[in-house]
Design a protein around this motif. Structure first.
Motif, mmCIF file in Angstrom:
data_model
loop_
_atom_site.group_PDB
_atom_site.id
_atom_site.type_symbol
_atom_site.label_atom_id
_atom_site.label_comp_id
_atom_site.label_asym_id
_atom_site.label_seq_id
_atom_site.Cartn_x
_atom_site.Cartn_y
_atom_site.Cartn_z
ATOM 1 N N ASP A 41 0.861 -1.184 0.000
ATOM 2 C CA ASP A 41 0.000 0.000 0.000
ATOM 3 C C ASP A 41 0.900 1.239 0.000
ATOM 4 O O ASP A 41 1.388 1.662 1.050
ATOM 5 C CB ASP A 41 -0.888 -0.014 1.249
ATOM 6 N N PRO A 42 1.168 1.825 -1.174
ATOM 7 C CA PRO A 42 2.078 2.980 -1.225
ATOM 8 C C PRO A 42 1.668 4.125 -0.307
ATOM 9 O O PRO A 42 2.531 4.741 0.341
ATOM 10 C CB PRO A 42 2.024 3.393 -2.699
ATOM 11 N N ALA A 43 0.377 4.435 -0.245
ATOM 12 C CA ALA A 43 -0.068 5.551 0.597
ATOM 13 C C ALA A 43 0.277 5.296 2.064
ATOM 14 O O ALA A 43 0.750 6.188 2.780
ATOM 15 C CB ALA A 43 -1.564 5.768 0.428
ATOM 16 N N ARG A 44 0.058 4.078 2.514
ATOM 17 C CA ARG A 44 0.360 3.737 3.906
ATOM 18 C C ARG A 44 1.861 3.807 4.171
ATOM 19 O O ARG A 44 2.304 4.290 5.229
ATOM 20 C CB ARG A 44 -0.168 2.339 4.211
ATOM 21 N N PHE A 68 6.631 -6.773 -14.352
ATOM 22 C CA PHE A 68 7.077 -5.416 -14.636
ATOM 23 C C PHE A 68 5.932 -4.405 -14.702
ATOM 24 O O PHE A 68 6.042 -3.308 -14.121
ATOM 25 C CB PHE A 68 7.896 -5.385 -15.927
ATOM 26 N N PRO A 69 4.799 -4.697 -15.372
ATOM 27 C CA PRO A 69 3.709 -3.715 -15.374
ATOM 28 C C PRO A 69 3.225 -3.374 -13.970
ATOM 29 O O PRO A 69 2.931 -2.212 -13.665
ATOM 30 C CB PRO A 69 2.615 -4.409 -16.194
ATOM 31 N N ARG A 70 3.165 -4.374 -13.103
ATOM 32 C CA ARG A 70 2.739 -4.127 -11.722
ATOM 33 C C ARG A 70 3.773 -3.275 -10.980
ATOM 34 O O ARG A 70 3.413 -2.385 -10.204
ATOM 35 C CB ARG A 70 2.524 -5.463 -11.011
ATOM 36 N N ALA A 71 5.056 -3.539 -11.210
ATOM 37 C CA ALA A 71 6.099 -2.748 -10.558
ATOM 38 C C ALA A 71 5.983 -1.278 -10.951
ATOM 39 O O ALA A 71 6.129 -0.374 -10.111
ATOM 40 C CB ALA A 71 7.482 -3.301 -10.917
ATOM 41 N N VAL A 72 5.716 -1.017 -12.230
ATOM 42 C CA VAL A 72 5.570 0.363 -12.690
ATOM 43 C C VAL A 72 4.345 1.010 -12.037
ATOM 44 O O VAL A 72 4.391 2.175 -11.602
ATOM 45 C CB VAL A 72 5.474 0.418 -14.223
ATOM 46 N N ASP A 73 3.250 0.261 -11.947
ATOM 47 C CA ASP A 73 2.048 0.809 -11.304
ATOM 48 C C ASP A 73 2.305 1.144 -9.838
ATOM 49 O O ASP A 73 1.847 2.170 -9.333
ATOM 50 C CB ASP A 73 0.893 -0.181 -11.407
ATOM 51 N N ARG A 462 -9.258 -1.557 -5.520
ATOM 52 C CA ARG A 462 -8.654 -0.237 -5.726
ATOM 53 C C ARG A 462 -7.233 -0.307 -6.272
ATOM 54 O O ARG A 462 -6.603 0.718 -6.482
ATOM 55 C CB ARG A 462 -8.666 0.559 -4.414
ATOM 56 N N GLN A 463 -6.719 -1.508 -6.478
ATOM 57 C CA GLN A 463 -5.377 -1.632 -7.027
ATOM 58 C C GLN A 463 -5.444 -2.215 -8.441
ATOM 59 O O GLN A 463 -4.767 -3.173 -8.777
ATOM 60 C CB GLN A 463 -4.505 -2.491 -6.112
ATOM 61 N N ARG A 464 -6.273 -1.592 -9.250
ATOM 62 C CA ARG A 464 -6.419 -2.047 -10.630
ATOM 63 C C ARG A 464 -5.271 -1.511 -11.478
ATOM 64 O O ARG A 464 -4.651 -0.498 -11.165
ATOM 65 C CB ARG A 464 -7.752 -1.572 -11.201
ATOM 66 N N GLY A 467 -4.711 2.837 -15.955
ATOM 67 C CA GLY A 467 -5.434 3.093 -17.190
ATOM 68 C C GLY A 467 -6.782 2.414 -17.274
ATOM 69 O O GLY A 467 -7.584 2.747 -18.154
ATOM 70 N N LEU A 468 -7.041 1.444 -16.388
ATOM 71 C CA LEU A 468 -8.338 0.764 -16.385
ATOM 72 C C LEU A 468 -9.230 1.370 -15.300
ATOM 73 O O LEU A 468 -8.762 1.678 -14.207
ATOM 74 C CB LEU A 468 -8.160 -0.736 -16.130
ATOM 75 N N PRO A 469 -10.529 1.532 -15.575
ATOM 76 C CA PRO A 469 -11.421 2.131 -14.578
ATOM 77 C C PRO A 469 -11.689 1.162 -13.421
ATOM 78 O O PRO A 469 -11.680 -0.060 -13.603
ATOM 79 C CB PRO A 469 -12.703 2.396 -15.380
#
Length: 551
Positions: A41-44, A68-73, A462-464, A467-469
């Motif tokens: 949780d980056p915010a935490r 890798f896509p998850r790491a970038v997110d 909330r961790q989609r 770019g996806l809604p």
């Protein structure tokens, strides 16, 4: 299994802390999270840092292509708040090692401000990253890919007991060697870790074992891609045997090649040191397919003898197997699976798509030739098709993958595996049932590989992906609950059936008399069928002829 990369980087950072890298007036602390089982949780994390008055430097450790896509997110909110992020692992390292220009996903990541680390971080190479991160001046790329460090006496991996106990099997990890002398075209290891092998010492191994045992951990997965090619294997095993004499009885999962049985005393000492699970890169039983990918060290004509050499001991064998070599068809794949089931005493088959991972020769060849490869890196997990096949349609390839899995893990064959275990007096019923459950249902219930599975799969609304809604909670949560119930229900149903099969097999009056072609010793007809099936190249024919003539 826990991340060995994480443990290694933790040890390297701890070494920098012990050396007071930033001076005595600066306190460095590290905290790790493995998203396999923990929420990131980056915010935490940022709130906790602000509360502590600390600066943050984020390492994304051991990032493979599908991660890798998850790491970038995950990096995006940290970067937006001004916290430096450095990403390492096989995706970045593989691309830097093989390609002259960076692909779009890495270009986009660097444009966001992400720094890359290519190669291995021992020998003080992490120091500059920590200094630059503290100063807020991370370089775009730290490139050590062609300068592999010495491992003897290097900082030892540090395991986190809290993290290890979230793993189902409670194993720690250790790497005693890196690098591989072989040339397999689908492998990234030879280009990331190099062709020249480097090794830790028996003293290093003993220190790793004692540190883990002090935390109550006695199971180890040796992450060496091929422990049999570690020239110091005997010294390592002798040290473990000596520790067992002291009462420190470790259990080992090791990876070896198909020629390990030729090494005098190797198998005996592995078992004496505590090895009870063996992973072998079988890859295919078609010599032409192995030849086409430069995996020439695999001698199909020796497979049965090799397995029987291991099966003289109480070990369970997992084999990696690749679906989609150029010579494969749907029919040949399913036929080869039947040969494996009847002729080879394999306990678990880890089935993968032939995947052109960034960092391997296959990927570079396809890229240079302009052949289509799926741009979505999250699919490069060996469990999804990411390119086209020369002889199968996309649908046929996918049907062959699932069909092979269903065939090997059908209950009739699982009972046969249990019967072999009992007849060979390999007393691992609990381990066998649990692993069969995981290998069977991870793919069929959740469409993930066994080593990426768990008891319950958790999805976070909330961790989609960027770019996806976000989905409506009224849609997301009912579906998540339904998926969890369906998957868990399948697991329990299969577990009950496997337990019942094991009960029947272990209570059968003739259980010790069971025999079949896989465990019954030399069978000329079976060997002939294995040697002659789908062989066409002159090299394969010469090899087969030589094996047939051998005494």
């Amino acid at each position: 299994m826990p991340s060995n990369s994480m443990a290694c980087v933790a040890g390297i950072v701890q070494d920098a802390i012990d050396r007071q890298l930033l001076g005595p007036e600066v306190t460095i602390r590290y905290h790790w999270l493995d998203e396999t089982h923990s929420k990131v949780d980056p915010a935490r994390i940022m709130r906790a840092a602000r509360k502590a008055g600390a600066r943050l430097l984020i390492f994304m450790v051991g990032v493979q292509s599908n991660m890798f896509p998850r790491a970038v997110d995950l990096a995006r909110p940290f970067l937006a708040a001004g916290h430096p992020v450095c990403v390492g692992g096989f995706h970045v390292s593989g691309i830097v090692s093989m390609l002259k220009t960076m692909p779009p996903d890495l270009v986009e990541a660097q444009a966001l401000g992400i720094s890359f680390f290519a190669g291995e971080a021992e020998d003080g190479r992490i120091d500059q990253v920590i200094r630059d991160g503290y100063a807020g001046t991370l370089a775009p790329l730290y490139n050590f890919i062609h300068d592999q460090p010495n491992l003897a006496g290097a900082a030892l991996p540090v395991s986190d007991k809290r993290e290890l106990r979230r793993m189902i099997y409670g194993y720690s990890t250790a790497d005693l060697g890196r690098g591989c002398p072989f040339e397999c075209s689908f492998c990234t290891i030879i280009n990331v870790q190099g062709r020249k092998s480097r090794f830790r010492t028996p003293d290093d191994l003993e220190a790793i074992v004692r540190r883990n045992v002090a935390e109550g951990i006695s199971g180890f997965f040796l992450t060496d891609d091929n422990f049999a090619r570690n020239r110091g294997w005997e010294g390592h095993l002798d040290r473990l045997i000596a520790l067992r004499a002291e009462g420190i009885r470790v259990r080992l999962v090791i990876q070896v090649d198909t020629l390990a049985h030729r090494i005098p005393n190797f198998i005996d000492k592995c078992v004496a040191a505590g090895a009870d699970q063996i992973f072998i890169g079988l890859e295919n039983i078609n010599a032409d397919s192995l030849e086409s990918t430069k995996k020439r060290q695999n001698r199909v004509e020796e497979y049965r003898d090799m397995f029987l050499a291991w099966k003289k001991h109480p070990v369970l064998i997992t084999c990696g197997y690749i679906i989609g070599f150029p010579n494969d068809t749907k029919e040949s794949i399913l036929r080869d699976i039947e040969v494996i089931k009847t002729q080879m005493p394999i306990d678990f088959l880890y089935i993968n798509y032939l995947t052109p991972l960034p960092g391997c020769e296959d990927h570079k060849k396809l890229l240079d030739a302009g052949v289509w490869m799926d741009p979505d890196m999250s699919k490069y997990d060996l469990n999804h098709r990411v390119t086209h096949h020369p002889r199968m349609s996309d649908a046929e390839w996918e049907e062959a993958f699932i069909g092979a899995h269903r065939s090997f893990y059908e209950f009739a064959h699982l009972k046969r595996i249990m019967q072999r275990m009992v007849a060979l007096r390999i007393h691992r019923p609990k381990m066998l049932v649990h692993r069969l459950l995981g290998y069977r249902e991870s793919v069929l219930a959740e469409n993930v590989a066994m080593l990426e599975s768990g008891i319950v799969r958790i999805r976070r609304r909330r961790q989609r992906r960027h770019g996806l809604p976000l989905e409506s909670p009224f849609v997301f949560y009912p579906r998540m609950v339904l998926q969890a119930l369906r998957g868990t229900g399948r697991m329990w149903s299969t577990f009950a059936r496997l337990k019942w099969l094991m009960f029947q097999v272990r209570r059968a009056p003739d259980r010790l008399a069971y025999s079949d072609a896989a465990i019954g010793g030399s069978d000329a007809a079976a060997n002939d069928a294995l040697l002659t099936a789908t062989r066409t190249t002159a090299h394969a024919r010469r090899r087969a002829a030589g094996a047939v003539k051998a005494p």
